[in-house]
Design a protein around this motif. Structure first.
Motif, short mmCIF file in Angstrom:
data_model
loop_
_atom_site.label_atom_id
_atom_site.label_comp_id
_atom_site.label_asym_id
_atom_site.label_seq_id
_atom_site.Cartn_x
_atom_site.Cartn_y
_atom_site.Cartn_z
N PHE A 237 33.03 11.96 -21.85
CA PHE A 237 33.04 12.55 -23.18
C PHE A 237 33.84 11.66 -24.13
O PHE A 237 34.88 11.10 -23.76
N ILE A 238 33.35 11.53 -25.35
CA ILE A 238 34.05 10.73 -26.36
C ILE A 238 35.32 11.47 -26.78
O ILE A 238 35.30 12.68 -27.03
N GLY A 239 36.40 10.73 -26.84
CA GLY A 239 37.68 11.33 -27.22
C GLY A 239 38.69 11.18 -26.10
O GLY A 239 38.59 10.28 -25.25
N THR A 240 39.66 12.07 -26.08
CA THR A 240 40.76 11.98 -25.12
C THR A 240 40.47 12.69 -23.80
O THR A 240 41.35 12.80 -22.95
N TYR A 241 39.24 13.22 -23.64
CA TYR A 241 38.91 13.92 -22.41
C TYR A 241 38.78 12.92 -21.26
O TYR A 241 38.06 11.93 -21.37
N GLU A 242 39.44 13.21 -20.14
CA GLU A 242 39.48 12.26 -19.03
C GLU A 242 38.60 12.67 -17.87
O GLU A 242 38.45 11.92 -16.92
N GLN A 243 38.00 13.87 -17.91
CA GLN A 243 37.25 14.31 -16.75
C GLN A 243 35.98 15.05 -17.17
O GLN A 243 35.84 15.49 -18.31
N VAL A 244 35.06 15.19 -16.20
CA VAL A 244 33.77 15.84 -16.44
C VAL A 244 33.49 16.79 -15.28
O VAL A 244 33.62 16.42 -14.11
N TYR A 245 33.10 18.02 -15.60
CA TYR A 245 32.63 18.99 -14.62
C TYR A 245 31.14 19.26 -14.86
O TYR A 245 30.69 19.28 -16.01
N ILE A 246 30.39 19.47 -13.79
CA ILE A 246 28.99 19.82 -13.88
C ILE A 246 28.82 21.28 -13.46
O ILE A 246 29.24 21.67 -12.37
N SER A 247 28.23 22.09 -14.35
CA SER A 247 27.99 23.51 -14.06
C SER A 247 26.49 23.80 -14.19
O SER A 247 25.84 23.30 -15.10
N CYS A 248 25.97 24.60 -13.26
CA CYS A 248 24.55 24.93 -13.26
C CYS A 248 24.36 26.44 -13.15
O CYS A 248 25.12 27.13 -12.46
N SER A 249 23.33 26.94 -13.83
CA SER A 249 22.93 28.35 -13.74
C SER A 249 21.74 28.44 -12.80
O SER A 249 20.71 27.79 -13.03
#
Length: 339
Positions: A237-249
């Motif tokens: 993600f652009i910005g100061t976010y350092e991590q990514v989570y994947i969520s599915c329905s």
């Protein structure tokens, strides 16, 4: 003359409750003696579909341990804190979407500072989710990352958070284990978020209405209808976010039934939602599964560039310091000669 009628009512006293905030959950305790006359079986959280979200009781309290990423917990943020909020409400039992009784509303929340010192280790790997629905039985969802497209070597849960490089392939697998034989799994949507909460406002769509949205998504056809294997390229993600989570329905359906959402597949322009009678029990409700976090690995090229930049800055500083010293000596000698 005027007649003034005053109706004196007993003030509505909210139930006495206590909230305990932990690293990954909130514990809510409500005193039974302070509750209005309600049936305990009609009390529920925002999303009661997960068995982890069931309210429990003893002789004095109604209580529940609520995961921060489940049970319909909402997340809000300001500059300094993340606030997780949920609510105990009354359900009429005939309709899970709305209620007009409004007999009880107990909102509770926990506030966590965005910045702090971590002094205790804990597992960030998301656990399996077990769900029970009347007519559909019990089923368990598993969401894992794999080393390659053979889906033979699952990435060790102890290695989370996973370090990935930009544009590298991410291989994911969602698996459903059901107490019924004739079932199939359908992944209705997937999205990415910088936090482990599908309700967070900053999300990136990967799959929507059963259709691939991200251009790098690849779904692998397999014979097992209770498995869903797909891949995509890593990003941040652009910005100061350092991590990514994947969520599915995800949804569980009766296999081969043309009246289920599973049989409809990709719906780019969905019209009215599919009507399914509850007594038929041919499909479940939507359930959320998530996994992560993913963190971007710094490449050797970036590390070398940083080291070179630091070395150049150090050399430049030394040169300036030496120049200053020489200039000081010259000025001192000039003053001394005048004297």
């Amino acid at each position: 003359m005027r007649c003034v009628v005053v109706k004196v009512k007993k003030p509505k006293v909210p139930p006495k409750s206590h909230v305990i905030c932990n690293e990954s959950s909130m514990t809510i305790l409500v005193e039974k003696a302070t509750l209005p006359p309600v049936n305990e079986d009609d009390l529920q959280l925002n999303d009661p579909s997960n068995t982890d979200c069931n309210l429990k009781s003893n002789s004095t309290h109604i209580f529940c341990v609520v995961p921060l990423s489940q049970c319909g917990t909402q997340i809000k943020e300001d500059d300094d804190n993340l606030v997780f909020t949920n609510e105990i409400t009354t359900s009429e039992g005939t309709n899970d979407m709305i209620t007009r009784k409004n007999l009880l509303e107990v909102e509770f929340s926990c506030k966590y500072p965005k910045r702090g010192n971590v002094s205790q280790n804990f597992s960030v790997h998301r656990k399996n989710i077990t769900v029970f629905e009347k007519g559909m039985g019990e089923f368990t969802y598993t969401f894992e990352f794999y080393e390659d497209d053979s889906y033979q070597d699952m990435i060790d849960p102890e290695s989370y958070p996973l370090e990935v490089t930009m544009e590298s392939k991410l291989f994911m697998k969602i698996e459903a284990t059901s107490s019924l034989d004739n079932t199939e799994l359908f992944v209705e949507s997937c999205r990415a978020s910088p936090y482990d909460n599908p309700n967070y406002h900053k999300t990136y769509s990967i799959i929507t209405d059963g259709c691939n949205v991200d251009p790098t998504v690849n779904v692998y056809p397999i014979a097992n209808k209770n498995h869903f294997e797909f891949s995509m390229e890593a990003f941040k993600f652009i910005g100061t976010y350092e991590q990514v989570y994947i969520s599915c329905s995800v949804i569980m359906c009766e296999a081969g039934n043309l009246n289920t959402r599973c049989s409809q597949g990709c719906m780019k322009s969905p019209s009215s939602p599919l009507f399914v009678k509850r007594e038929t029990a041919i499909q479940s409700g939507k359930h959320s599964v998530s996994q992560g976090p993913l963190r971007l690995k710094r490449s050797a090229e970036n590390s070398n560039s940083s080291a070179i930049a630091l070395n150049l800055a150090f050399i430049a500083g030394c040169v300036l310091a030496a120049a200053g010293m020489i200039l000081g000596v010259v000025m001192y000698k000039a003053k001394a000669s005048k004297i």
